[in-house]
Design a protein around this motif. Structure first.
Motif, PDB file in Angstrom:
ATOM      1  N   ALA A 139       5.652  -2.897 -22.704  1.00  0.00           N
ATOM      2  CA  ALA A 139       4.464  -1.813 -22.446  1.00  0.00           C
ATOM      3  C   ALA A 139       3.395  -2.044 -23.546  1.00  0.00           C
ATOM      4  CB  ALA A 139       5.333  -0.308 -22.801  1.00  0.00           C
ATOM      5  N   MET A 140       3.939  -2.437 -24.787  1.00  0.00           N
ATOM      6  CA  MET A 140       2.967  -2.457 -26.084  1.00  0.00           C
ATOM      7  C   MET A 140       2.041  -3.760 -25.487  1.00  0.00           C
ATOM      8  SD  MET A 140       5.190  -1.735 -29.598  1.00  0.00           S
ATOM      9  CE  MET A 140       4.200  -3.101 -30.294  1.00  0.00           C
ATOM     10  N   PHE A 141       2.774  -4.820 -25.083  1.00  0.00           N
ATOM     11  CA  PHE A 141       1.644  -5.756 -24.730  1.00  0.00           C
ATOM     12  C   PHE A 141       0.797  -5.551 -23.558  1.00  0.00           C
ATOM     13  CE2 PHE A 141       0.787  -9.914 -21.984  1.00  0.00           C
ATOM     14  CZ  PHE A 141       0.254 -10.509 -22.745  1.00  0.00           C
ATOM     15  N   ALA A 142       1.083  -4.984 -22.681  1.00  0.00           N
ATOM     16  CA  ALA A 142       0.203  -4.129 -21.546  1.00  0.00           C
ATOM     17  C   ALA A 142      -0.913  -3.456 -22.085  1.00  0.00           C
ATOM     18  CB  ALA A 142       1.123  -3.667 -20.515  1.00  0.00           C
TER      19      ALA A 142
ATOM     20  N   TRP B  25      -0.600  -4.854  -5.754  1.00  0.00           N
ATOM     21  CA  TRP B  25      -1.973  -4.881  -5.043  1.00  0.00           C
ATOM     22  C   TRP B  25      -1.819  -3.447  -4.148  1.00  0.00           C
ATOM     23  CZ3 TRP B  25      -1.451  -5.240   0.371  1.00  0.00           C
ATOM     24  CH2 TRP B  25      -0.097  -5.515   0.739  1.00  0.00           C
ATOM     25  N   SER B  26      -3.035  -3.515  -3.577  1.00  0.00           N
ATOM     26  CA  SER B  26      -3.244  -2.209  -2.622  1.00  0.00           C
ATOM     27  C   SER B  26      -4.509  -2.898  -1.557  1.00  0.00           C
ATOM     28  CB  SER B  26      -3.575  -1.039  -3.099  1.00  0.00           C
ATOM     29  OG  SER B  26      -2.676  -0.428  -3.810  1.00  0.00           O
ATOM     30  N   ILE B  27      -4.266  -2.108  -0.228  1.00  0.00           N
ATOM     31  CA  ILE B  27      -5.777  -2.291   0.383  1.00  0.00           C
ATOM     32  C   ILE B  27      -5.899  -0.843   0.851  1.00  0.00           C
ATOM     33  CG2 ILE B  27      -6.512  -3.126   2.764  1.00  0.00           C
ATOM     34  CD1 ILE B  27      -4.667  -5.599   2.742  1.00  0.00           C
ATOM     35  N   VAL B  28      -7.283  -0.823   0.593  1.00  0.00           N
ATOM     36  CA  VAL B  28      -7.911   0.785   0.635  1.00  0.00           C
ATOM     37  C   VAL B  28      -9.003   0.567   1.422  1.00  0.00           C
ATOM     38  CG1 VAL B  28      -8.402   2.832  -0.314  1.00  0.00           C
ATOM     39  CG2 VAL B  28      -6.763   1.598  -1.405  1.00  0.00           C
ATOM     40  N   ASP B  29      -9.341   1.245   2.472  1.00  0.00           N
ATOM     41  CA  ASP B  29     -10.203   1.263   3.481  1.00  0.00           C
ATOM     42  C   ASP B  29     -10.828  -0.366   3.462  1.00  0.00           C
ATOM     43  OD1 ASP B  29     -10.348   3.979   3.527  1.00  0.00           O
ATOM     44  OD2 ASP B  29     -11.739   4.228   1.649  1.00  0.00           O
ATOM     45  N   GLY B  30      -9.950  -1.071   3.945  1.00  0.00           N
ATOM     46  CA  GLY B  30      -9.983  -2.508   4.153  1.00  0.00           C
ATOM     47  C   GLY B  30     -10.614  -3.262   3.036  1.00  0.00           C
TER      48      GLY B  30
ATOM     49  N   TYR C 174      -7.286  -4.386  -3.647  1.00  0.00           N
ATOM     50  CA  TYR C 174      -7.173  -4.408  -5.269  1.00  0.00           C
ATOM     51  C   TYR C 174      -6.243  -4.730  -5.837  1.00  0.00           C
ATOM     52  CZ  TYR C 174     -11.211  -0.969  -3.646  1.00  0.00           C
ATOM     53  OH  TYR C 174     -12.197  -0.286  -3.288  1.00  0.00           O
ATOM     54  N   LEU C 175      -6.350  -5.390  -7.030  1.00  0.00           N
ATOM     55  CA  LEU C 175      -5.486  -5.920  -7.603  1.00  0.00           C
ATOM     56  C   LEU C 175      -4.943  -4.797  -8.911  1.00  0.00           C
ATOM     57  CD1 LEU C 175      -5.736  -9.609  -7.603  1.00  0.00           C
ATOM     58  CD2 LEU C 175      -4.461  -8.175  -5.983  1.00  0.00           C
ATOM     59  N   ASN C 176      -3.723  -4.429  -9.541  1.00  0.00           N
ATOM     60  CA  ASN C 176      -3.631  -4.155 -10.936  1.00  0.00           C
ATOM     61  C   ASN C 176      -2.718  -4.889 -11.851  1.00  0.00           C
ATOM     62  OD1 ASN C 176      -4.625  -1.250 -10.953  1.00  0.00           O
ATOM     63  ND2 ASN C 176      -4.112  -1.437  -8.800  1.00  0.00           N
ATOM     64  N   TYR C 177      -2.727  -4.431 -12.847  1.00  0.00           N
ATOM     65  CA  TYR C 177      -2.176  -5.129 -13.846  1.00  0.00           C
ATOM     66  C   TYR C 177      -0.682  -5.654 -13.996  1.00  0.00           C
ATOM     67  CZ  TYR C 177      -0.843  -7.068 -18.678  1.00  0.00           C
ATOM     68  OH  TYR C 177      -0.375  -7.500 -19.634  1.00  0.00           O
ATOM     69  N   ASN C 178       0.066  -4.205 -13.598  1.00  0.00           N
ATOM     70  CA  ASN C 178       1.458  -4.365 -13.334  1.00  0.00           C
ATOM     71  C   ASN C 178       1.718  -3.055 -12.614  1.00  0.00           C
ATOM     72  OD1 ASN C 178       1.677  -1.962 -15.159  1.00  0.00           O
ATOM     73  ND2 ASN C 178       2.323  -3.446 -16.901  1.00  0.00           N
ATOM     74  N   GLN C 179       3.050  -2.753 -12.467  1.00  0.00           N
ATOM     75  CA  GLN C 179       3.397  -1.914 -11.608  1.00  0.00           C
ATOM     76  C   GLN C 179       3.088  -0.265 -12.184  1.00  0.00           C
ATOM     77  OE1 GLN C 179       4.382  -1.802  -7.992  1.00  0.00           O
ATOM     78  NE2 GLN C 179       4.013   0.343  -8.325  1.00  0.00           N
TER      79      GLN C 179
ATOM     80  N   LYS D 193      -0.637   0.366 -11.822  1.00  0.00           N
ATOM     81  CA  LYS D 193      -0.669   0.424 -10.385  1.00  0.00           C
ATOM     82  C   LYS D 193      -0.361   1.856 -10.023  1.00  0.00           C
ATOM     83  CE  LYS D 193       0.157  -0.521  -5.523  1.00  0.00           C
ATOM     84  NZ  LYS D 193       1.240  -1.495  -4.655  1.00  0.00           N
ATOM     85  N   ASP D 194       0.677   2.397 -10.511  1.00  0.00           N
ATOM     86  CA  ASP D 194       1.123   3.742 -10.357  1.00  0.00           C
ATOM     87  C   ASP D 194      -0.013   4.917 -11.085  1.00  0.00           C
ATOM     88  OD1 ASP D 194       3.454   3.014  -9.353  1.00  0.00           O
ATOM     89  OD2 ASP D 194       4.859   3.429 -11.061  1.00  0.00           O
ATOM     90  N   LYS D 195      -0.471   4.441 -12.176  1.00  0.00           N
ATOM     91  CA  LYS D 195      -1.656   5.192 -12.647  1.00  0.00           C
ATOM     92  C   LYS D 195      -2.911   5.376 -11.787  1.00  0.00           C
ATOM     93  CE  LYS D 195      -0.655   4.836 -17.731  1.00  0.00           C
ATOM     94  NZ  LYS D 195      -1.029   4.380 -18.975  1.00  0.00           N
ATOM     95  N   TRP D 196      -3.193   4.336 -11.292  1.00  0.00           N
ATOM     96  CA  TRP D 196      -4.391   3.962 -10.492  1.00  0.00           C
ATOM     97  C   TRP D 196      -4.346   4.711  -9.083  1.00  0.00           C
ATOM     98  CZ3 TRP D 196      -5.453   1.216  -5.943  1.00  0.00           C
ATOM     99  CH2 TRP D 196      -6.705   0.996  -5.380  1.00  0.00           C
ATOM    100  N   SER D 197      -2.894   4.717  -8.489  1.00  0.00           N
ATOM    101  CA  SER D 197      -2.571   5.727  -7.349  1.00  0.00           C
ATOM    102  C   SER D 197      -2.644   6.935  -7.583  1.00  0.00           C
ATOM    103  CB  SER D 197      -1.262   5.037  -6.888  1.00  0.00           C
ATOM    104  OG  SER D 197      -1.188   3.711  -6.604  1.00  0.00           O
ATOM    105  N   GLN D 198      -2.563   7.339  -8.704  1.00  0.00           N
ATOM    106  CA  GLN D 198      -2.591   8.939  -8.741  1.00  0.00           C
ATOM    107  C   GLN D 198      -4.206   9.420  -8.276  1.00  0.00           C
ATOM    108  OE1 GLN D 198      -1.609   9.820 -12.885  1.00  0.00           O
ATOM    109  NE2 GLN D 198       0.379   9.090 -12.634  1.00  0.00           N
TER     110      GLN D 198
END
Length: 146
Positions: free
Chosen positions: A3-6, A106-111, A114-119, A122-127
């Motif tokens: 977490a610190m490294f991220a 990763w996620s596909i949104v509206d075709g 999108y990539l994220n740094y880690n899970q 990604k969970d933060k982005w998904s909010q």
């Protein structure tokens, strides 16, 4: 420790560092870590590409699992290339900064891919995906212009 490294990676400033429009890492020219970007759309999962099927686009090498996927990419690379050049979508939107995108998060949104740094990221982005996309789309042109 992870977490610190991220957090450190996400907080690194872009000042003094010229960033490529496509994330390839420091010691590579492979876009998306060598994963086949078309496979996210056609197979619904990350698939490693092969050096037998590669092309150059925006200064990076793109690898594919098959000739068919390579051909689809060449017909419309912007359709299959990840948004924000494969950098972490959350970092671009929430931090107005660069961080590596991980092809496994990763996620596909509206075709669009999108990539994220880690899970965790990604969970933060998904909010608030629509909010992050709107802010990321606003931030991205100024980030790559630096």
């Amino acid at each position: 420790m992870k977490a610190m490294f991220a957090a450190l990676m996400l907080m690194m400033s872009t000042l003094g560092f010229a960033q490529s429009e496509i994330y390839t890492g420091y010691f590579s020219s492979k876009a998306v870590g060598g994963y086949d970007t078309v496979a996210y759309f056609t197979q619904g999962k990350p698939v490693k590409g092969s050096s037998d099927y590669k092309t150059e686009f925006k200064g990076a090498n793109w690898y594919f699992a098959s000739q068919a996927n390579l051909d689809l990419f060449k017909q419309d690379p912007d359709k299959y290339a990840p948004q924000y050049g494969g950098y972490c979508a959350w970092a671009v939107s929430a931090k107005n900064d660069f961080a590596k995108g991980d092809p496994e998060h990763w996620s596909i949104v509206d075709g669009k891919l999108y990539l994220n740094y880690n899970q965790n990221i990604k969970d933060k982005w998904s909010q608030d995906i629509p909010g992050h996309i709107a802010q990321g789309d606003k931030n991205w042109p100024t980030l790559i212009a630096k």
